[in-house]
Write a protein that holds these residues in place. Structure first.
Motif, PDB file in Angstrom:
ATOM      1  N   ALA A 176      38.057 -32.019  18.551  1.00  0.00           N
ATOM      2  CA  ALA A 176      37.096 -30.952  18.847  1.00  0.00           C
ATOM      3  C   ALA A 176      37.811 -29.618  19.034  1.00  0.00           C
ATOM      4  O   ALA A 176      37.370 -28.576  18.523  1.00  0.00           O
ATOM      5  CB  ALA A 176      36.297 -31.311  20.099  1.00  0.00           C
ATOM      6  N   TYR A 177      38.934 -29.637  19.751  1.00  0.00           N
ATOM      7  CA  TYR A 177      39.671 -28.390  19.977  1.00  0.00           C
ATOM      8  C   TYR A 177      40.352 -27.905  18.695  1.00  0.00           C
ATOM      9  O   TYR A 177      40.494 -26.697  18.481  1.00  0.00           O
ATOM     10  CB  TYR A 177      40.686 -28.580  21.104  1.00  0.00           C
ATOM     11  N   VAL A 178      40.771 -28.833  17.843  1.00  0.00           N
ATOM     12  CA  VAL A 178      41.328 -28.430  16.541  1.00  0.00           C
ATOM     13  C   VAL A 178      40.265 -27.694  15.732  1.00  0.00           C
ATOM     14  O   VAL A 178      40.519 -26.636  15.126  1.00  0.00           O
ATOM     15  CB  VAL A 178      41.847 -29.666  15.771  1.00  0.00           C
ATOM     16  N   LEU A 179      39.054 -28.226  15.722  1.00  0.00           N
ATOM     17  CA  LEU A 179      37.958 -27.570  15.001  1.00  0.00           C
ATOM     18  C   LEU A 179      37.612 -26.222  15.617  1.00  0.00           C
ATOM     19  O   LEU A 179      37.265 -25.269  14.903  1.00  0.00           O
ATOM     20  CB  LEU A 179      36.720 -28.481  15.006  1.00  0.00           C
ATOM     21  N   GLN A 180      37.731 -26.135  16.948  1.00  0.00           N
ATOM     22  CA  GLN A 180      37.447 -24.851  17.600  1.00  0.00           C
ATOM     23  C   GLN A 180      38.451 -23.790  17.153  1.00  0.00           C
ATOM     24  O   GLN A 180      38.077 -22.640  16.876  1.00  0.00           O
ATOM     25  CB  GLN A 180      37.496 -25.015  19.125  1.00  0.00           C
ATOM     26  N   LEU A 181      39.717 -24.183  17.089  1.00  0.00           N
ATOM     27  CA  LEU A 181      40.733 -23.227  16.650  1.00  0.00           C
ATOM     28  C   LEU A 181      40.557 -22.870  15.173  1.00  0.00           C
ATOM     29  O   LEU A 181      40.720 -21.705  14.780  1.00  0.00           O
ATOM     30  CB  LEU A 181      42.129 -23.817  16.874  1.00  0.00           C
ATOM     31  N   ALA A 182      40.213 -23.856  14.361  1.00  0.00           N
ATOM     32  CA  ALA A 182      40.071 -23.613  12.926  1.00  0.00           C
ATOM     33  C   ALA A 182      38.796 -22.837  12.598  1.00  0.00           C
ATOM     34  O   ALA A 182      38.739 -22.108  11.601  1.00  0.00           O
ATOM     35  CB  ALA A 182      40.075 -24.938  12.170  1.00  0.00           C
ATOM     36  N   GLY A 183      37.777 -22.960  13.458  1.00  0.00           N
ATOM     37  CA  GLY A 183      36.500 -22.334  13.163  1.00  0.00           C
ATOM     38  C   GLY A 183      36.419 -20.861  13.472  1.00  0.00           C
ATOM     39  O   GLY A 183      35.480 -20.182  13.052  1.00  0.00           O
ATOM     40  N   GLY A 184      37.376 -20.348  14.246  1.00  0.00           N
ATOM     41  CA  GLY A 184      37.369 -18.923  14.561  1.00  0.00           C
ATOM     42  C   GLY A 184      36.354 -18.576  15.633  1.00  0.00           C
ATOM     43  O   GLY A 184      36.102 -19.352  16.556  1.00  0.00           O
ATOM     44  N   ALA A 185      35.748 -17.404  15.535  1.00  0.00           N
ATOM     45  CA  ALA A 185      34.820 -16.894  16.540  1.00  0.00           C
ATOM     46  C   ALA A 185      33.571 -17.765  16.616  1.00  0.00           C
ATOM     47  O   ALA A 185      33.184 -18.407  15.636  1.00  0.00           O
ATOM     48  CB  ALA A 185      34.435 -15.453  16.197  1.00  0.00           C
TER      49      ALA A 185
END
Length: 406
Positions: free
Chosen positions: A48-57
């Motif tokens: 989930a945190y990887v996706l948060q970083l990859a997803g941007g704002a």
């Protein structure tokens, strides 16, 4: 930038400990104590945190939706792992998939009806409710099913309560300020992810510690108990006696040796499997007839020991008679001969009182001598040692004298 770096380190931390939990689970054959489930929880939250970083704002996209679903599912998985740790059968995949589908659908509805900020607020609010329920459960567990881990449970309740408070604050901030509250450079976001990083650092070793403690306790219990009857063995008997006699209020104890009459004949006639059933049957009756706190042990073969704590010779005699009668009058469950149930009898020898662990061997010898007198006198009887009989006679004489004086 600071919060983003913390989240990146948190991802690595979660994924590494997830791999460690998974490796530990592979070494726990049979009962895994929830370690494989904790590993899944770590993987979900780390992804989930990887996706948060990859997803941007913050915004509306597939990556963000999956991120939110994984973020909410992770604590639910941890809850299942905790239930399995405490020996409660808890399903994982079907409830997890149901939650994931339901929350994904809820995100779509919230986005279409209330907007992006409402979807992020929904995640914070749902997380706060979930962690509040977990905190309450942990507090209740410290009073009931996890009394042996009370200190650890209080610590967990405090840590989980911290996540509840931060998610509740995030929910309020999003309602007040919209998506601005999610700015990674804000002080609140930095504090939030610092706490999450601290939590991941503390909880993962704590879970490993709990597993090691539970394994150690189980090994200690196994070493102190007979594997067939689950009564104490000689080592467990001595440990229990020492623990009791260390108390300043501890009174005298009496030792009973219980021997199954003609046990070899039962084995030879019905087989060793029935013999084992008879041993377990006698063990259960001794456990049931002994008082709470008394120590019940399988000494070896067909011999058992009961130590009656804080009692006099008359009390030990009553307990021995009660046990002998219960065994004589009960059928052996699941062990029947053709046409008639199997019953057995026991002979019991009673020692004089003793008040120190080093007197255990002397008490065993006295009770053993009394036991053999009972065997030679016809079996199926209770026989007190000479010292116990003298003590009983002296007590009876004193009682008669006291009654005469009145």
């Amino acid at each position: 930038m600071g919060a983003t770096l913390i989240v990146g380190m948190l991802c690595v931390h979660l994924l590494c400990f997830g791999a460690m939990f998974l490796l530990i689970s592979t070494r726990l054959h049979g009962r895994k104590m929830g370690m494989e489930v904790f590993a899944i929880g770590n993987f979900l939250l780390g992804c989930a945190y990887v996706l948060q970083l990859a997803g941007g704002a913050p915004g509306w996209n597939a990556m963000s939706v999956v991120n939110h679903t994984l973020t909410l599912c992770a604590p639910a998985v941890y809850a299942v792992g905790a239930m399995r740790f405490f020996g409660r059968a808890a399903p994982l995949w079907r409830p997890l998939l149901t939650l994931a589908v339901a929350y994904t659908a809820a995100q779509v509805v919230a986005q279409w009806t209330l907007g992006t900020a409402a979807r992020y607020a929904m995640l914070a609010g749902a997380s706060a409710l979930l962690f509040a329920a977990m905190t309450a459960t942990v507090i209740q567990g410290a009073r009931s099913f996890a009394k042996d881990l009370r200190v650890e449970m209080v610590l967990f309740a405090a840590l989980i309560g911290g996540i509840f408070a931060l998610n509740a604050m995030k929910f309020v901030f999003i309602l007040q300020n919209g998506l601005e509250a999610l700015d990674m450079d804000s002080r609140f976001q930095t504090v939030f992810y610092l706490y999450m990083s601290f939590l991941a650092t503390v909880l993962a070793p704590s879970i490993i510690w709990l597993v090691l403690r539970r394994l150690t306790d189980e090994l200690r219990a196994t070493a102190a108990h007979d594997p067939l009857t689950r009564l104490l063995n000689r080592r467990g008997l001595l440990d229990g006696l020492q623990a009791h006699l260390r108390s300043r209020k501890a009174g005298p104890a009496h030792l009973l040796i219980v021997d199954i009459d003609h046990f070899k004949r039962i084995n030879d006639t019905h087989g060793h499997q029935v013999g084992d059933t008879v041993l377990c049957h006698v063990a259960d009756l001794l456990r049931d007839t002994a008082r709470q706190g008394d120590l019940t042990c399988r000494l070896g073969g067909e011999e058992f020991v009961v130590i009656c704590l804080d009692t006099d010779a008359e009390g030990a005699l009553r307990l021995a008679s009660r046990a002998r009668t219960a065994i004589e009058n009960s059928d052996v469950a699941a062990a029947t001969a053709p046409g008639s149930p199997i019953r057995c009898t026991v002979t019991i020898g009673i020692s004089a009182d003793f008040a120190a662990p080093q007197e255990l061997d002397r008490a065993l010898q006295e009770a053993d001598a009394a036991l053999y007198r009972g065997k030679h006198a016809g079996r199926n009887r209770v026989e007190a040692s000479d010292a116990a009989a003298q003590a009983g006679s002296a007590m009876e004489s004193a009682l008669h004298a006291a009654r005469a004086a009145h």
